[in-house]
Design a protein around this motif. Structure first.
Motif, mmCIF file in Angstrom:
data_model
loop_
_atom_site.group_PDB
_atom_site.id
_atom_site.type_symbol
_atom_site.label_atom_id
_atom_site.label_comp_id
_atom_site.label_asym_id
_atom_site.label_seq_id
_atom_site.Cartn_x
_atom_site.Cartn_y
_atom_site.Cartn_z
ATOM 1 N N GLY A 1 0.786 -1.147 -0.073
ATOM 2 C CA GLY A 1 -0.438 -0.012 0.389
ATOM 3 C C GLY A 1 0.668 1.665 0.403
ATOM 4 N N PHE A 2 1.897 1.297 0.784
ATOM 5 C CA PHE A 2 2.569 2.579 1.211
ATOM 6 C C PHE A 2 2.869 2.368 -0.886
ATOM 7 N N GLY A 3 3.548 1.425 -1.266
ATOM 8 C CA GLY A 3 4.366 1.491 -2.813
ATOM 9 C C GLY A 3 4.000 2.390 -3.724
ATOM 10 N N ARG A 4 2.414 2.017 -3.477
ATOM 11 C CA ARG A 4 1.104 2.748 -4.347
ATOM 12 C C ARG A 4 1.166 3.775 -4.116
ATOM 13 N N ARG A 5 0.817 4.191 -2.637
ATOM 14 C CA ARG A 5 0.973 5.418 -2.896
ATOM 15 C C ARG A 5 1.761 5.967 -3.390
ATOM 16 N N LEU A 6 2.715 6.083 -3.174
ATOM 17 C CA LEU A 6 4.730 6.392 -3.401
ATOM 18 C C LEU A 6 4.412 6.498 -4.710
ATOM 19 N N LEU A 7 4.549 5.298 -5.501
ATOM 20 C CA LEU A 7 4.284 5.622 -7.248
ATOM 21 C C LEU A 7 3.469 5.925 -7.630
ATOM 22 N N ILE A 8 2.197 6.266 -7.195
ATOM 23 C CA ILE A 8 0.997 7.174 -7.750
ATOM 24 C C ILE A 8 1.478 8.490 -8.059
ATOM 25 N N GLU A 9 2.058 8.822 -6.675
ATOM 26 C CA GLU A 9 2.631 10.305 -6.035
ATOM 27 C C GLU A 9 3.223 10.670 -7.623
ATOM 28 N N ARG A 10 4.092 10.053 -7.867
ATOM 29 C CA ARG A 10 5.770 10.161 -9.112
ATOM 30 C C ARG A 10 4.604 9.514 -10.021
ATOM 31 N N GLU A 11 3.569 9.390 -10.681
ATOM 32 C CA GLU A 11 2.552 9.255 -11.973
ATOM 33 C C GLU A 11 3.743 7.948 -12.195
ATOM 34 N N LEU A 12 3.525 6.699 -11.473
ATOM 35 C CA LEU A 12 4.878 5.523 -12.381
ATOM 36 C C LEU A 12 3.546 4.456 -11.905
ATOM 37 N N PHE A 13 2.235 5.127 -11.756
ATOM 38 C CA PHE A 13 1.362 3.155 -10.802
ATOM 39 C C PHE A 13 0.165 4.432 -11.833
ATOM 40 N N PRO A 14 -0.856 3.240 -12.495
ATOM 41 C CA PRO A 14 -1.915 3.222 -12.457
ATOM 42 C C PRO A 14 -2.673 4.545 -11.167
ATOM 43 N N ALA A 15 -3.074 5.345 -10.793
ATOM 44 C CA ALA A 15 -4.226 5.145 -9.879
ATOM 45 C C ALA A 15 -5.313 4.988 -10.066
ATOM 46 N N ALA A 16 -5.957 4.368 -11.111
ATOM 47 C CA ALA A 16 -7.757 3.538 -10.857
ATOM 48 C C ALA A 16 -6.927 1.983 -10.150
ATOM 49 N N VAL A 17 -6.475 1.409 -9.947
ATOM 50 C CA VAL A 17 -6.041 -0.040 -9.933
ATOM 51 C C VAL A 17 -5.629 0.095 -8.410
ATOM 52 N N ASP A 18 -6.309 -0.953 -7.860
ATOM 53 C CA ASP A 18 -5.841 -1.003 -6.438
ATOM 54 C C ASP A 18 -5.517 -2.407 -6.493
ATOM 55 N N LEU A 19 -5.108 -2.819 -5.390
ATOM 56 C CA LEU A 19 -4.438 -3.809 -4.735
ATOM 57 C C LEU A 19 -5.509 -5.266 -5.434
ATOM 58 N N PRO A 20 -4.450 -6.869 -5.141
ATOM 59 C CA PRO A 20 -5.829 -7.346 -5.807
ATOM 60 C C PRO A 20 -6.710 -8.391 -5.159
ATOM 61 N N SER A 21 -7.060 -9.057 -4.850
ATOM 62 C CA SER A 21 -8.529 -9.665 -3.420
ATOM 63 C C SER A 21 -7.634 -10.513 -2.458
ATOM 64 N N ALA A 22 -8.140 -11.266 -1.906
ATOM 65 C CA ALA A 22 -7.363 -11.570 -0.267
ATOM 66 C C ALA A 22 -7.367 -13.013 -0.624
ATOM 67 N N GLY A 23 -7.737 -13.383 -1.664
ATOM 68 C CA GLY A 23 -7.254 -14.979 -1.786
ATOM 69 C C GLY A 23 -5.781 -14.324 -2.721
ATOM 70 N N GLN A 24 -5.829 -13.685 -4.231
ATOM 71 C CA GLN A 24 -4.129 -13.688 -4.310
ATOM 72 C C GLN A 24 -3.536 -13.558 -3.277
ATOM 73 N N THR A 25 -3.866 -12.298 -2.452
ATOM 74 C CA THR A 25 -2.825 -11.363 -1.652
ATOM 75 C C THR A 25 -2.282 -12.513 -0.639
ATOM 76 N N TRP A 26 -3.375 -13.487 -0.183
ATOM 77 C CA TRP A 26 -2.377 -14.467 0.756
ATOM 78 C C TRP A 26 -1.849 -15.820 0.133
ATOM 79 N N ALA A 27 -2.634 -16.046 -1.360
ATOM 80 C CA ALA A 27 -1.419 -17.195 -2.371
ATOM 81 C C ALA A 27 -0.139 -16.490 -2.492
ATOM 82 N N ILE A 28 0.042 -15.256 -2.935
ATOM 83 C CA ILE A 28 1.477 -14.520 -3.234
ATOM 84 C C ILE A 28 2.269 -14.275 -1.815
ATOM 85 N N ALA A 29 1.842 -13.679 -0.473
ATOM 86 C CA ALA A 29 1.991 -13.755 0.696
ATOM 87 C C ALA A 29 2.972 -15.522 1.399
#
Length: 651
Positions: free
Chosen positions: A150-178
């Motif tokens: 979440g912190f990285g997403r906000r930081l990249l959005i501030e520098r116009e390096l990440f689409p602002a409309a894109v959110d993090l993946p779902s809980a299931g995908q998040t658990w699988a990635i973790a």
């Protein structure tokens, strides 16, 4: 890991490995904390990068949109960061586990004498490393992945390096990635420890039981390492230095070569450290003798007696300081040159630029009572050359030459910009020199719309680092540029008379220069991320080395106390020695910076002294100071009483 006490039964099965791991953690927590922290950081960082990559790679974006460009930038940046995280984790984990193995060979010999086979011993070490990596990786992956992402997403959005409309993946995908980040980190730790695993299985019980000090003998120079270092000098460093010094490469290409040269020079110096370090130890010892006659003499003797230990501390310092100085110094040097050229060139009283997401019209309104010069943003592709056989489109301006001279001094070296007319062009000195163009020469360009045009060179200007490499007639740029727009508007006259429209930003000359950002946002962000990752892991490896190396010197410290050395003097001995070793690494880093940055500084007109990123350089030097002195002092415990020193020294 090390056995806390001599086992009475032969360790077997998973419970045996677990008992060994628990015993090690309880007896010597300092040995495992470095790998535990490295694995926790790696699991968190890898999980966050994978989470952001999954988020930005899922949606589809309109072709050519700002969201598509931001998504591509984010993917490139996150992929680079992910690679650096894994490489640095291997470095820290492998070096720390190697120190464990070097200190545990005598205890491994005891296990071999009790009947443990070489294969079983290797399996115990693998299980030991995996168990140490699993717990911190699991906790960090579960607790840290989402907040860091979440912190990285906000930081990249501030520098116009990440689409602002894109959110993090779902809980299931998040658990699988973790879970994947946790298991992957454990696998990286085990792979990094393979060399130590093989070394543990090669223990010869009889020789080590006769003289356990053989387990702690420092590695010596060997011909293979020397041959490898010389080969790296001749095959990697030499050609890159020749390219920077001999070839007339554009400054941008030289800046890109700096990182490649640094990544070649730093490992080369690390490989050849056993030969470089003794040459630098002498001056450091002289400084210590001048600084403190008694404690400095003892610290100097320690440096001379164990150059391998000095090299082990100097190499992480070289990696941390060298990476910061070279990578960020190249950007700072080019940025300083751009800033200087802009200040020298700008004659306009004010500059109008576009807000993010907007463009200036190709034919803006004029300035009442003054002059408004609006260069058209376009691109041209030059013909192939010796150093660029597949040239890419290069930024150019389409403008009236005489009007441009009134608002901007590009530093004309040959010809004049007011001679710019249909069928002609002007080029920066970097491009003209590299391609061996002469005034009056005809050159065939590919324009922005894909059509070709033969143009005659009428002017060569010097300040092409801060401004486009080519200047074309304005009518040619308007005719062959799809959807043309003005790059900026240079105003000569009263800025208050300009009609400021939505999406436009007006700044006076002083304000424009004060807020000028000469470095590319994406490149700057990538450089700082690389420096943060590599420098952070290098400092962690440095702290591990300084702490673990003190365990082998307990008996030395006890005898020094018995000979009358006070607690404060013993503390100074420990700190002096590790700081002197760190100074050796810093000197090697300065040499690396000189090799990499001096040619670049000369190429961009900054003289022999390159610019530095002062805050980051000071920060990494402070980090080196803390990472050497604090862990060494805590592990050595020089303030203990003499009886306690002898008790731990014989443990």
């Amino acid at each position: 890991m090390a056995v806390a006490s001599e086992p009475t039964t032969r360790p077997s099965g998973p419970l045996g490995a677990l008992r060994l791991c628990v015993a090690e953690v309880r007896a010597y927590p300092g040995r495992v904390i470095g790998v535990a922290v490295a694995c926790a950081l790696t699991a968190t960082g890898v999980g966050a990068c994978l989470l952001l990559l999954a988020a930005v790679s899922g949606p589809s974006y309109p072709e050519g949109s700002s969201a598509a460009a931001a998504a591509k930038d984010a993917q490139n940046l996150l992929g680079l960061l992910l690679t650096m995280l894994l490489m640095s984790a291997v470095l820290v984990t492998g070096s720390t586990v190697a120190l464990w193995t070097n200190q545990r060979l005598g205890q491994f010999a005891v296990l071999r004498a009790l009947g443990v086979t070489a294969g079983r011993l290797r399996a115990l070490v693998v299980a030991d490393v995996a168990l140490v990596a699993l717990a911190p990786s699991a906790v960090a992956a579960v607790a840290g992945t989402v907040p860091v992402a979440g912190f990285g997403r906000r930081l990249l959005i501030e520098r116009e390096l990440f689409p602002a409309a894109v959110d993090l993946p779902s809980a299931g995908q998040t658990w699988a990635i973790a879970v994947g980040a946790c298991l992957g980190t454990c696998a990286v730790a085990v792979l990094a420890a393979l060399a130590s695993v093989l070394a543990a299985g090669r223990v010869q019980p009889i020789d080590l039981l006769k003289d356990q000090s053989l387990a702690l003998a420092p590695p010596r120079r060997n011909a293979g390492r020397l041959v490898a270092g010389i080969a790296m000098v001749l095959m990697l460093c030499g050609p890159l230095v020749a390219l920077m010094v001999v070839m007339d490469l554009p400054p941008v290409l030289q800046g890109a070569l700096v990182m490649g040269l640094a990544t070649a020079v730093i490992p080369t110096l690390a490989v050849l450290a056993p030969w470089f370090v003794p040459l630098l130890v002498g001056p450091c010892c002289a400084v210590l003798l001048l600084l403190d006659r008694k404690a400095g003499r003892i610290a100097a003797a320690g440096l001379r007696a164990a150059p391998a230990r000095t090299a082990a501390i100097a190499v992480p310092v070289l990696l941390a300081v060298g990476t910061v100085v070279c990578l960020l110094g190249s950007g700072a040097t080019i940025g300083a040159a751009v800033q200087q050229q802009t200040e020298q060139a700008l004659r306009a009283d004010a500059v109008v630029t576009a807000e993010p997401g907007h463009q200036l019209p190709a034919r803006p309104a004029g300035l009442p009572g003054g002059t408004a010069v609006a260069p058209i943003a376009t691109k041209v592709t030059a013909p192939p050359s010796f150093y660029d056989d597949k040239p890419k489109p290069t930024r150019a301006w389409g403008v009236d030459g005489a009007a441009l001279r009134s608002a901007l001094d590009l530093g004309e070296q040959q010809g004049r910009l007011d001679e710019l007319a249909p069928g002609t062009f002007a080029a920066g000195s970097t491009e003209a020199t590299a391609r061996h163009w002469k005034l009056g020469q005809d050159v065939t360009f590919t324009l922005a719309d894909g059509q070709q045009a033969q143009l005659r060179l009428v002017a060569v200007y010097q300040r092409d680092l801060a401004f486009p490499s080519y200047v074309l007639p304005v009518d040619l740029a308007l005719e062959h540029t799809p959807a043309p727009y003005a790059d900026r508007v240079l105003l000569r006259g009263d800025p208050g008379a300009w009609e400021l429209r939505p999406g436009q930003r007006l700044a006076t000359r002083a304000d424009y220069l004060a807020h000028l950002r000469p470095r590319n946002v994406q490149d700057d962000m990538a450089s700082r991320l690389i420096v943060a990752v590599v420098g952070g892991y290098a400092l962690l490896a440095l702290a591990n080395t300084c702490a673990i190396a003190q365990r082998d010197r307990r008996s030395q410290r006890a005898h020094l106390r018995a000979l009358g050395l006070g607690r404060g003097q013993l503390l100074r001995c420990v700190v002096y020695e590790v700081l002197a070793s760190a100074l050796v690494g810093t000197v090697l880093a300065v040499a690396t910076a000189g090799i990499c940055l001096v040619p670049l500084a000369r190429a961009v007109g900054q003289g022999a002294l390159p610019a530095l990123d002062v805050p980051w350089t000071v920060g990494v030097l402070v980090g080196v100071l803390v990472a050497t002195a604090v862990p060494a002092a805590l592990a050595a415990r020089p303030l203990r009483g003499i009886r306690r020193q002898f008790a731990t020294g014989s443990a």
